[in-house]
Write an enzyme that holds these catalytic residues in place. Structure first.
Site, PDB file in Angstrom:
ATOM      1  N   GLU A 164       0.233  -2.149  -7.209  1.00  0.00           N
ATOM      2  CA  GLU A 164       0.756  -3.176  -6.308  1.00  0.00           C
ATOM      3  C   GLU A 164       2.217  -3.471  -6.645  1.00  0.00           C
ATOM      4  O   GLU A 164       2.567  -3.667  -7.809  1.00  0.00           O
ATOM      5  CB  GLU A 164      -0.083  -4.448  -6.462  1.00  0.00           C
ATOM      6  N   LYS A 215      -2.728  -4.382 -10.409  1.00  0.00           N
ATOM      7  CA  LYS A 215      -2.194  -5.496  -9.636  1.00  0.00           C
ATOM      8  C   LYS A 215      -1.190  -6.300 -10.456  1.00  0.00           C
ATOM      9  O   LYS A 215      -0.950  -6.009 -11.633  1.00  0.00           O
ATOM     10  CB  LYS A 215      -3.352  -6.375  -9.149  1.00  0.00           C
ATOM     11  N   LYS A 228     -12.790  -8.924  -0.615  1.00  0.00           N
ATOM     12  CA  LYS A 228     -12.953 -10.343  -0.269  1.00  0.00           C
ATOM     13  C   LYS A 228     -14.133 -10.505   0.686  1.00  0.00           C
ATOM     14  O   LYS A 228     -13.999 -10.857   1.856  1.00  0.00           O
ATOM     15  CB  LYS A 228     -11.667 -10.891   0.339  1.00  0.00           C
TER      16      LYS A 228
END
Length: 278
Positions: free
Chosen positions: A195, A165, A133
């Site tokens: 994840e 993810k 990010k």
């Protein structure tokens, strides 16, 4: 940082600001005019980029510019400290000022926030890592700032490692199926991270023998259960909603890694001024 990539990035930043020249500076000053200026802190901060970035910006415009007294990357300083002294053609100093300041103010902000997070977990085994990010075009610099301040880097890009993810799992059907497909295509030298947001998913990851299990947005009680369940059979990463108020509690659950998107997407730029000396 790879200087070939870095110089390309810095030249693009200069081109964006200079475009067809600095009409104000060129009208006021002659090529032979010389000056000296300093970068000065306006508040306490962790410093990054004085020699590695700011000085390089000035020298890309004019190799004859002298940059001295640069504070080392990762140093913690108080208000009013001289971070860098620049001497050379007045036109060069003024043309490069904003680009150099914009970059190091951003990097020092990231470094200062990273320092706060690493200090908060220093008594535990957990390490603080960044995420992808980042500001588009500035990832090279922003991830460097995290490292310089004592944090570590997660993946630099999507090609650096496997991270399955929630949307991969939803589109594929299950963790087990996703891991099987990855193992059929990816070299054995690449670690696999998955994840999870439930203990059932953690158990499925253990059955698949994945290398890293991410605990995403779990409360502390569930996170402690997950760490106990994993019991050293995989590296444990905590992620999601991590801030300075929650990070210590997360670290104390026994996780190995805490990924913090805020390091790069929410860091406030530091206040650094370029003060004229002569």
């Amino acid at each position: 940082m790879d200087t070939f990539l870095l110089d390309t990035l810095l030249r693009n930043c200069l081109a964006e600001d200079l475009e067809h020249g600095d009409i104000t500076t060129q009208a006021i000053f002659q090529p032979e005019d010389r000056s000296t200026a300093c970068f000065i802190t306006r508040h306490p901060m962790t410093v990054v980029g004085m020699e590695t970035v700011a000085a390089r910006v000035f020298r890309l415009l004019d190799p004859e510019v002298a940059c001295t007294n640069a504070v080392s990357d990762g140093s913690r300083v108080e208000k009013g400290v001289e971070l860098l002294r620049i001497s050379g053609a007045t036109r060069t100093l003024l043309r490069a000022e904003r680009v150099a300041l914009n970059l190091v103010q951003r990097l020092c902000g990231i470094a200062t926030l990273t320092t706060a997070f690493t200090d908060a977990v220093r008594h535990t085994r957990a390490v603080i890592v960044d995420t992808r990010k980042t500001t588009p075009g500035l990832r090279l610099l922003e991830k460097y700032a995290v490292r310089a301040a004592g944090g570590r880097n997660h993946r630099y890009s999507l090609s650096d490692g496997v991270l399955i993810k929630d949307n991969h799992i939803a589109a594929c059907g299950s963790i087990t199926e996703a891991v099987q497909r990855v193992r059929a295509r990816v070299p054995h030298t690449i670690n696999i991270e998955v994840e999870t947001d439930t203990l059932a998913q953690v158990e499925e990851c253990l059955a698949c023998r994945v290398g890293v299990i991410m605990l995403d947005n779990m409360d502390l009680a569930t996170m402690r259960q997950a760490v106990a369940l994993i019991n050293g059979r995989a590296t444990v990463e905590a992620s999601g909603g991590v801030n300075l108020q929650t990070v210590t509690g997360i670290a104390e659950t026994g996780v190995d890694i805490i990924s913090v998107g805020a390091l790069t997407h929410s860091a406030r730029a530091c206040d650094i001024g370029m003060d004229w000396r002569e």
